[in-house]
Design a protein around this motif. Structure first.
Motif, PDB file in Angstrom:
ATOM      1  N   LEU A  85      -4.247  -0.194   0.472  1.00  0.00           N
ATOM      2  CA  LEU A  85      -3.945   0.809  -0.550  1.00  0.00           C
ATOM      3  C   LEU A  85      -4.707   2.123  -0.377  1.00  0.00           C
ATOM      4  CD1 LEU A  85      -2.263   1.471  -2.998  1.00  0.00           C
ATOM      5  CD2 LEU A  85      -3.957   0.328  -4.433  1.00  0.00           C
ATOM      6  N   ARG A 142      -2.744   5.707  -0.284  1.00  0.00           N
ATOM      7  CA  ARG A 142      -2.698   6.237  -1.643  1.00  0.00           C
ATOM      8  C   ARG A 142      -2.651   7.758  -1.617  1.00  0.00           C
ATOM      9  NH1 ARG A 142      -6.646   5.038  -6.778  1.00  0.00           N
ATOM     10  NH2 ARG A 142      -4.995   5.054  -8.330  1.00  0.00           N
ATOM     11  N   GLY A 153       0.814  -1.208   0.000  1.00  0.00           N
ATOM     12  CA  GLY A 153       0.000   0.000   0.000  1.00  0.00           C
ATOM     13  C   GLY A 153       0.846   1.256   0.000  1.00  0.00           C
TER      14      GLY A 153
END
Length: 210
Positions: free
Chosen positions: A188, A192, A120
């Motif tokens: 993720l 992100r 991630g």
């Protein structure tokens, strides 16, 4: 350098280091590893080359396969090839092999969770996919095959080759295959970076929220 740019760079480096360290955790657990690490283990056993160095060699070979697929690496792609192997070697030097089964299961589970978090972090930095991810999406784009089929074919081939070379295949290999996609899907969105911080990096279908 802007704050977001610095954060992306630090997030990428931290993610890649933790990724390699998590591989070492799962290797020391001796319950089986991911298909690509089965290949790395098998190649290391056959050649005597340290696992971390073998990981770099495999990464470079995979990156060369991008050329006919017309894939373009980012800085994250290059650093992935260069840094994951050495960080795995650091982990292997620091972590011993547990004697008890419960400790091995705990170590493997911790490594799997850490790998999801590390994925991630480095994918979320949006500085370029790893060489294996790029190979997968490149074959999908070039030949128009479903990405699940490409992914299965690549990892199946890699697993069989690594196993034939003596790599470790076990319950952990199955657990990795079944759990890592959903776990990265959770990690993720947490790491992100915002859209404006860099070029858009599309998720693989297996990483998208249903």
């Amino acid at each position: 350098m802007t704050f977001l740019g610095a954060r992306r760079g630090l997030q990428l480096l931290l993610g890649l280091f933790l990724y390699g360290f998590s591989l070492a955790m799962m290797i020391r657990a001796t319950l089986g590893v991911s298909p690509w690490d089965v290949l790395g283990q098998g190649g290391s056993l056959r050649t005597g080359i340290p696992f971390g160095t073998m990981t770099i060699i495999i990464g470079v070979i995979v990156l060369l396969l991008w050329i006919p697929l017309r894939q373009r690496p980012g800085v994250g792609t290059v650093l992935n090839v260069l840094l994951v192997g050495p960080s795995a070697e650091i982990g292997l030097a620091l972590i011993g092999e547990p004697g008890q089964l419960w400790a091995r299961i705990l170590l493997f589970t911790g490594g799997l969770v850490l790998l999801a978090v590390a994925s991630g972090l480095y994918i979320g930095a949006r500085l370029g996919p790893g060489p294996r991810d790029g190979l997968m999406t490149g074959l999908h784009t070039r030949f128009g095959l479903p990405i699940w089929l490409v992914r299965t074919a690549i990892e199946g081939t890699v697993l069989l080759l690594g196993w034939s070379l003596g790599g470790s295949v076990g319950a952990g290999t199955v657990a990795f295959a079944l759990l890592i996609g959903p776990m990265i899907n959770i990690a993720l969105p947490v790491f992100r970076m915002p859209e404006r911080a860099g070029p858009r990096l599309e998720l693989l279908p297996s990483e998208r929220t249903p």
